[in-house]
Design an enzyme around this catalytic site. Structure first.
Site, PDB file in Angstrom:
ATOM      1  N   SER A  11     -91.604  31.745  12.329  1.00 22.55           N
ATOM      2  CA  SER A  11     -90.396  31.426  13.086  1.00 22.55           C
ATOM      3  C   SER A  11     -90.163  29.930  13.209  1.00 22.55           C
ATOM      4  CB  SER A  11     -90.452  32.052  14.477  1.00 22.55           C
ATOM      5  OG  SER A  11     -90.476  33.453  14.366  1.00 22.55           O
ATOM      6  N   THR A  12     -91.228  29.130  13.219  1.00 22.23           N
ATOM      7  CA  THR A  12     -91.092  27.669  13.297  1.00 22.23           C
ATOM      8  C   THR A  12     -92.016  27.038  12.279  1.00 22.23           C
ATOM      9  OG1 THR A  12     -92.867  27.214  14.850  1.00 22.23           O
ATOM     10  CG2 THR A  12     -90.771  27.909  15.790  1.00 22.23           C
TER      11      THR A  12
END
Length: 566
Positions: A11-12
């Site tokens: 996600s990051t």
């Protein structure tokens, strides 16, 4: 031959430990090699993308190549790397099953080739989606709690303020605050957002993001309680969506420094309410379809034309009229452009020019290089709609002529013929040369088998023949791929839009030797279909101030500029 697609997502960019990209990559490679026994693999990485849907570049590329039959396995670290949305995952899984692709999740360790494995997969995904929704609810609760305390929750900072990194909130920008006061004071004087807009433009004042003012942006400033020090949160369902019920709002009075007084704010909003009531904003607008909406540009200022309805004709029909943005949104003394054109003139010009382009293509398809540029230009400008046009810019005409020649014969089909000057591509030339050598070798092999006294056995002949044919097929694939890559770099090469135009005109019985009576057919044909057709064929129409069409750019990049008689 087996080949695995290894899909990795975080996600990051800063996630570490077991969910990091390097860790996922290493684990999946080892699993593919040593557990599945699949040494051929390709890695698809999406870093910094959420799992709420599958709108991710590398994921979409992987799916496209699965459809092309490149992979036998899809391997992921966890199934929520694909999606946390049950419907998205199910659609993906159902699709890859059609191509006999095996889906494997390293972390969950299940076998989707069994009914129980499939059931377990879907159960796990249900809980993954539930976790995502619970997380969203927790975040929403935290945001509401922060707003109730008057803390910034992230949003574009309004005009008149800047974001202070130390305070973690908006602070007054004195220069922009002068613009805000000017808007409030001017509206109090003239009671018209349109007049405020004109005065801002006349003084060279731009919006916070250096854009042009509209009556809505001015209205939004006057309606915004942030300027009296009130922090309002959870006002709409989305940034520009429907307003929530008032009991769901979070409102914190006197939360930050104000720019205007509450008395002036309330007074001006009452004026706005009164003006809106006087205009009857609850009236339902007529749903009028403008065929060329969004396609017309001004040759002087390069701004788009705004569509509106013209006066009704004797039969009740109201054609569209298109005017330059500067003309529509400025009062007479502020206008820099006076451009405008009616559908009555624009429609016949454009649709007949498209029909003539189809006829030009058919002409070149029939006569090839025997047809001249001048003959193509004559066909393009045939009809009463072009009586004021002296010709087409030589460069544009030459380019169109060359493109039509290169694509002769395949325009009305899905494939596009390889351009005749493709031999300039050295790699492609080498492939063609190699193909000819193998074809000669194949011919000699057949001669040897059929006519030589010392003929080889049928078995040896068939084996060698199969090997040579396999090499030829492989080279053909490479030639096709290289031709497409080279062809894509030629401006205006893709004339598939002509196919769409032909199909549309034929479907509506509009394509024949006679000119198309646009002003007649537009009253008979569904205007939405006609609008969609124009969007598929035309990219941009440029109009001069004297209401003449200076150029037409098609969706494939071909551009025709016109020369008019004085």
């Amino acid at each position: 031959m087996e080949k695995a697609a290894l899909y990795i997502r975080v996600s990051t960019h800063h996630q570490i430990d077991k969910d990091s990209l390097p860790f996922q990559k290493k684990e999946l490679i080892n699993y593919s090699k040593y557990v599945l026994g699949v040494d051929e693999y390709e890695i698809f990485e999406d870093a910094g993308y959420s799992g709420k849907n599958t709108d991710r570049p590398k994921f979409q590329e992987m799916m496209s190549r699965i459809r092309a039959g490149e992979f036998t396995h899809v391997l992921v670290w966890k199934i929520d790397r694909v999606s946390r949305n049950l419907r998205d995952f199910t659609e993906m899984y159902d699709e890859i099953k059609k191509y006999n692709v095996t889906f494997i999740s390293k972390n969950e360790q299940f076998d989707t080739s069994t009914a129980m494995g499939e059931a377990m997969l879907k159960i796990i995904l249900v809980f993954a989606e539930l976790e995502r929704k619970l997380t969203a609810e927790r975040v929403y609760s935290i945001m509401l709690s922060r707003a109730e305390k008057g803390l910034w929750n992230g949003a574009p900072v309004p005009l008149g303020y800047d974001f202070d990194e130390e305070l973690k909130f908006a602070v007054v920008n004195e220069e922009e605050a002068k613009i805000v006061k000017f808007i409030f004071d001017t509206y109090e004087e003239v009671k018209s957002t349109g007049e405020v807009k004109h005065r801002l433009e006349a003084n060279g004042i731009r919006t916070k993001r250096n854009g042009h003012w509209t009556t809505k942006t001015i209205s939004d400033v006057i309606r915004n309680p942030f300027y009296v020090g009130t922090y309002r949160y959870n006002y709409r369902y989305s940034p520009h969506g429907k307003i929530r019920p008032e009991e769901e709002w979070v409102v914190v009075e006197d939360n930050h420094p104000a720019i205007v007084s509450k008395e002036q704010y309330e007074k001006l909003n009452k004026i706005m309410d009164s003006n809106a009531h006087g205009r009857g904003t609850d009236r339902t607008k007529e749903n009028h379809i403008h065929v060329f909406k969004g396609l017309i540009s001004c040759s002087k200022c390069n701004k788009n034309y705004i569509a509106s309805t013209d006066r009704p004709r004797s039969d009740g029909y109201r054609p569209s009229v298109y005017r330059c943005y500067n003309y529509v949104h400025n009062k007479k003394q502020y206008r820099t452009c006076s451009g405008g054109i009616g559908e009555v003139k624009l429609g016949p010009f454009v649709i007949n020019y498209i029909a003539n382009l189809i006829k030009s293509n058919e002409f070149i398809s029939t006569y090839g290089s025997k047809g001249t540029e001048k003959e193509v230009e004559k066909i393009l400008l045939k009809g009463s709609s072009f009586k004021g046009v002296a010709g087409i810019i030589a460069q544009d005409l030459k380019h169109t002529y060359e493109v039509l020649l290169k694509n002769t014969g395949d325009i009305l089909f899905d494939s596009i013929e390889e351009p005749k000057d493709i031999e300039q591509d050295m790699e492609l030339e080498s492939l063609k040369s190699e193909k000819k050598k193998i074809e000669r070798a194949l011919q000699r092999l057949e001669d040897l088998y059929l006519f030589s006294e010392d003929s080889m056995s049928e078995k040896n002949y068939l084996v060698k023949k199969q090997e040579l044919e396999k090499r030829i097929n492989s080279i053909n694939d490479k030639i096709k791929k290289r031709s497409q890559e080279y062809s894509r770099n030629l401006p205006g090469h893709d004339l598939s839009f002509i196919k769409k135009a032909t199909q549309y005109l034929l479907a509506h019985n509009l394509y024949n030797d006679r000119a198309i009576n646009y002003n007649k057919i537009v009253k008979m044909i569904d205007k939405k279909l006609l609008q969609d057709f124009m969007q598929c064929v035309v990219k941009k129409i440029t109009v001069d101030e004297d209401k003449t069409i200076s150029s037409i750019e098609f969706v494939n990049g071909l551009s025709h500029r016109f020369i008019y008689r004085k």
